[in-house]
Motif scaffolding. Structure first.
Motif, PDB file in Angstrom:
ATOM      1  N   GLY A 133      35.483  46.564  24.022  1.00 11.01           N
ATOM      2  CA  GLY A 133      34.151  46.198  24.482  1.00 11.01           C
ATOM      3  C   GLY A 133      33.054  46.995  23.795  1.00 11.01           C
ATOM      4  O   GLY A 133      33.125  48.216  23.717  1.00 11.01           O
ATOM      5  N   ARG A 134      32.069  46.303  23.273  1.00 14.01           N
ATOM      6  CA  ARG A 134      30.930  46.909  22.585  1.00 14.01           C
ATOM      7  C   ARG A 134      29.688  46.692  23.441  1.00 14.01           C
ATOM      8  O   ARG A 134      29.387  45.584  23.859  1.00 14.01           O
ATOM      9  CB  ARG A 134      30.692  46.288  21.206  1.00 14.01           C
ATOM     10  CG  ARG A 134      31.898  46.310  20.265  1.00 14.01           C
ATOM     11  CD  ARG A 134      32.227  47.678  19.693  1.00 14.01           C
ATOM     12  NE  ARG A 134      33.033  48.433  20.637  1.00 14.01           N
ATOM     13  CZ  ARG A 134      33.177  49.746  20.629  1.00 14.01           C
ATOM     14  NH1 ARG A 134      32.556  50.486  19.751  1.00 14.01           N
ATOM     15  NH2 ARG A 134      33.927  50.359  21.507  1.00 14.01           N
ATOM     16  N   ALA A 155      26.499  32.238  12.887  1.00 13.84           N
ATOM     17  CA  ALA A 155      25.868  31.073  12.265  1.00 13.84           C
ATOM     18  C   ALA A 155      26.862  30.260  11.436  1.00 13.84           C
ATOM     19  O   ALA A 155      26.776  29.033  11.385  1.00 13.84           O
ATOM     20  CB  ALA A 155      24.687  31.510  11.400  1.00 13.84           C
ATOM     21  N   GLU A 156      27.810  30.946  10.780  1.00 11.65           N
ATOM     22  CA  GLU A 156      28.771  30.254   9.908  1.00 11.65           C
ATOM     23  C   GLU A 156      29.881  29.555  10.689  1.00 11.65           C
ATOM     24  O   GLU A 156      30.327  28.482  10.323  1.00 11.65           O
ATOM     25  CB  GLU A 156      29.381  31.243   8.921  1.00 11.65           C
ATOM     26  CG  GLU A 156      28.361  31.808   7.954  1.00 11.65           C
ATOM     27  CD  GLU A 156      28.981  32.837   7.021  1.00 11.65           C
ATOM     28  OE1 GLU A 156      30.155  32.678   6.660  1.00 11.65           O
ATOM     29  OE2 GLU A 156      28.270  33.782   6.662  1.00 11.65           O
ATOM     30  N   SER A 157      30.362  30.189  11.741  1.00 14.74           N
ATOM     31  CA  SER A 157      31.414  29.590  12.562  1.00 14.74           C
ATOM     32  C   SER A 157      31.271  30.145  13.970  1.00 14.74           C
ATOM     33  O   SER A 157      30.932  31.308  14.154  1.00 14.74           O
ATOM     34  CB  SER A 157      32.798  29.934  12.007  1.00 14.74           C
ATOM     35  OG  SER A 157      33.019  31.324  12.062  1.00 14.74           O
ATOM     36  N   ARG A 158      31.522  29.331  14.940  1.00 11.97           N
ATOM     37  CA  ARG A 158      31.384  29.762  16.325  1.00 11.97           C
ATOM     38  C   ARG A 158      32.762  29.808  16.975  1.00 11.97           C
ATOM     39  O   ARG A 158      33.361  28.773  17.281  1.00 11.97           O
ATOM     40  CB  ARG A 158      30.454  28.830  17.084  1.00 11.97           C
ATOM     41  CG  ARG A 158      29.069  28.896  16.491  1.00 11.97           C
ATOM     42  CD  ARG A 158      28.005  28.542  17.476  1.00 11.97           C
ATOM     43  NE  ARG A 158      26.719  28.578  16.786  1.00 11.97           N
ATOM     44  CZ  ARG A 158      25.980  27.527  16.561  1.00 11.97           C
ATOM     45  NH1 ARG A 158      26.360  26.349  16.984  1.00 11.97           N
ATOM     46  NH2 ARG A 158      24.837  27.643  15.923  1.00 11.97           N
ATOM     47  N   PRO A 159      33.263  31.010  17.203  1.00 13.04           N
ATOM     48  CA  PRO A 159      34.573  31.136  17.842  1.00 13.04           C
ATOM     49  C   PRO A 159      34.507  30.767  19.326  1.00 13.04           C
ATOM     50  O   PRO A 159      33.425  30.688  19.912  1.00 13.04           O
ATOM     51  CB  PRO A 159      34.906  32.618  17.664  1.00 13.04           C
ATOM     52  CG  PRO A 159      33.598  33.303  17.498  1.00 13.04           C
ATOM     53  CD  PRO A 159      32.687  32.313  16.854  1.00 13.04           C
ATOM     54  N   ALA A 160      35.665  30.595  19.915  1.00 16.60           N
ATOM     55  CA  ALA A 160      35.754  30.353  21.354  1.00 16.60           C
ATOM     56  C   ALA A 160      35.129  31.538  22.084  1.00 16.60           C
ATOM     57  O   ALA A 160      35.120  32.665  21.578  1.00 16.60           O
ATOM     58  CB  ALA A 160      37.213  30.185  21.760  1.00 16.60           C
ATOM     59  N   ARG A 161      34.573  31.273  23.290  1.00 12.29           N
ATOM     60  CA  ARG A 161      33.923  32.354  24.016  1.00 12.29           C
ATOM     61  C   ARG A 161      34.068  32.151  25.513  1.00 12.29           C
ATOM     62  O   ARG A 161      33.996  31.032  26.008  1.00 12.29           O
ATOM     63  CB  ARG A 161      32.439  32.410  23.676  1.00 12.29           C
ATOM     64  CG  ARG A 161      31.800  33.692  24.184  1.00 12.29           C
ATOM     65  CD  ARG A 161      30.326  33.606  24.387  1.00 12.29           C
ATOM     66  NE  ARG A 161      30.041  32.830  25.578  1.00 12.29           N
ATOM     67  CZ  ARG A 161      28.961  32.092  25.730  1.00 12.29           C
ATOM     68  NH1 ARG A 161      28.069  32.007  24.783  1.00 12.29           N
ATOM     69  NH2 ARG A 161      28.766  31.417  26.838  1.00 12.29           N
ATOM     70  N   SER A 162      34.269  33.253  26.218  1.00 14.35           N
ATOM     71  CA  SER A 162      34.218  33.272  27.673  1.00 14.35           C
ATOM     72  C   SER A 162      33.048  34.149  28.069  1.00 14.35           C
ATOM     73  O   SER A 162      32.705  35.103  27.363  1.00 14.35           O
ATOM     74  CB  SER A 162      35.503  33.869  28.268  1.00 14.35           C
ATOM     75  OG  SER A 162      36.607  33.084  27.940  1.00 14.35           O
ATOM     76  N   CYS A 163      32.442  33.840  29.199  1.00 11.55           N
ATOM     77  CA  CYS A 163      31.315  34.616  29.710  1.00 11.55           C
ATOM     78  C   CYS A 163      31.615  34.932  31.171  1.00 11.55           C
ATOM     79  O   CYS A 163      31.815  34.020  31.974  1.00 11.55           O
ATOM     80  CB  CYS A 163      30.027  33.815  29.566  1.00 11.55           C
ATOM     81  SG  CYS A 163      28.554  34.765  29.903  1.00 11.55           S
ATOM     82  N   ILE A 164      31.652  36.218  31.488  1.00 11.23           N
ATOM     83  CA  ILE A 164      32.075  36.666  32.808  1.00 11.23           C
ATOM     84  C   ILE A 164      30.980  37.509  33.443  1.00 11.23           C
ATOM     85  O   ILE A 164      30.422  38.402  32.796  1.00 11.23           O
ATOM     86  CB  ILE A 164      33.380  37.493  32.687  1.00 11.23           C
ATOM     87  CG1 ILE A 164      34.480  36.628  32.064  1.00 11.23           C
ATOM     88  CG2 ILE A 164      33.791  38.059  34.034  1.00 11.23           C
ATOM     89  CD1 ILE A 164      35.699  37.398  31.626  1.00 11.23           C
ATOM     90  N   GLY A 165      30.695  37.254  34.701  1.00  7.76           N
ATOM     91  CA  GLY A 165      29.755  38.080  35.448  1.00  7.76           C
ATOM     92  C   GLY A 165      30.433  39.375  35.854  1.00  7.76           C
ATOM     93  O   GLY A 165      31.572  39.372  36.314  1.00  7.76           O
ATOM     94  N   ALA A 166      29.755  40.492  35.652  1.00  7.74           N
ATOM     95  CA  ALA A 166      30.298  41.812  35.980  1.00  7.74           C
ATOM     96  C   ALA A 166      29.331  42.533  36.921  1.00  7.74           C
ATOM     97  O   ALA A 166      28.119  42.463  36.736  1.00  7.74           O
ATOM     98  CB  ALA A 166      30.487  42.632  34.708  1.00  7.74           C
ATOM     99  N   ALA A 167      29.875  43.225  37.913  1.00 10.21           N
ATOM    100  CA  ALA A 167      29.034  43.944  38.867  1.00 10.21           C
ATOM    101  C   ALA A 167      28.272  45.076  38.184  1.00 10.21           C
ATOM    102  O   ALA A 167      27.102  45.319  38.488  1.00 10.21           O
ATOM    103  CB  ALA A 167      29.884  44.498  40.004  1.00 10.21           C
ATOM    104  N   SER A 168      28.927  45.759  37.248  1.00  9.83           N
ATOM    105  CA  SER A 168      28.273  46.833  36.504  1.00  9.83           C
ATOM    106  C   SER A 168      29.018  47.075  35.207  1.00  9.83           C
ATOM    107  O   SER A 168      30.177  46.672  35.063  1.00  9.83           O
ATOM    108  CB  SER A 168      28.207  48.124  37.331  1.00  9.83           C
ATOM    109  OG  SER A 168      29.507  48.627  37.557  1.00  9.83           O
ATOM    110  N   LEU A 169      28.324  47.720  34.269  1.00  9.01           N
ATOM    111  CA  LEU A 169      28.910  48.047  32.969  1.00  9.01           C
ATOM    112  C   LEU A 169      28.636  49.510  32.659  1.00  9.01           C
ATOM    113  O   LEU A 169      27.691  50.099  33.204  1.00  9.01           O
ATOM    114  CB  LEU A 169      28.315  47.156  31.872  1.00  9.01           C
ATOM    115  CG  LEU A 169      28.652  45.668  31.982  1.00  9.01           C
ATOM    116  CD1 LEU A 169      27.823  44.856  30.998  1.00  9.01           C
ATOM    117  CD2 LEU A 169      30.137  45.437  31.744  1.00  9.01           C
ATOM    118  N   PRO A 170      29.430  50.118  31.770  1.00 12.60           N
ATOM    119  CA  PRO A 170      29.200  51.515  31.417  1.00 12.60           C
ATOM    120  C   PRO A 170      27.782  51.756  30.897  1.00 12.60           C
ATOM    121  O   PRO A 170      27.163  50.860  30.311  1.00 12.60           O
ATOM    122  CB  PRO A 170      30.235  51.770  30.301  1.00 12.60           C
ATOM    123  CG  PRO A 170      31.307  50.761  30.547  1.00 12.60           C
ATOM    124  CD  PRO A 170      30.597  49.555  31.084  1.00 12.60           C
TER     125      PRO A 170
END
Length: 117
Positions: free
Chosen positions: A21-22, A86-101
């Motif tokens: 994770g970035r 822009a060149e290629s769009r990979p598969a993606r998931s989007c997840i709601g998180a209560a908090s992040l570092p």
């Protein structure tokens, strides 16, 4: 990101690359100012750097998982995502998180496959 973590930014095994994770932080671990768009752009820049550290690039990415502390930011994420891939769009998931570092609002991780040309 700093090297204080017990895991690498990216790990390559053969032609597979997994990017941890970035977040939208600078090399000193500070969140970039400017809100969601700035953090998101920095997170993807950090993803780029992690990929490059193991000989991969964004064109090798096949899957992205994005964590958002406010799922309504999904449209803003899509705008940054479309520009980044822009060149290629990979598969993606989007997840709601209560908090992040670090109090971040977005974190992205990726899976890539490096293809020999």
């Amino acid at each position: 990101m700093t090297s204080e973590h017990p895991y690498p930014a990216a790990f390559r095994s053969g032609d597979l690359v997994s990017v941890s994770g970035r977040l939208g932080v600078t090399e000193t671990g500070e969140l970039v100012p400017g809100g969601f768009d700035a953090e998101c752009a920095q997170a993807f820049a950090n993803l780029d750097a992690a990929l490059e550290s193991v000989g991969a690039s964004r064109t090798d990415v096949v899957k992205v998982v994005a964590y958002l502390t406010d799922i309504t930011d999904r449209s803003a994420l899509n705008a940054v995502y479309e520009g980044f891939f822009a060149e290629s769009r990979p598969a993606r998931s989007c997840i709601g998180a209560a908090s992040l570092p670090y109090g971040g609002v977005v974190e992205v991780e990726a899976l890539a496959r490096v293809r020999d040309v």
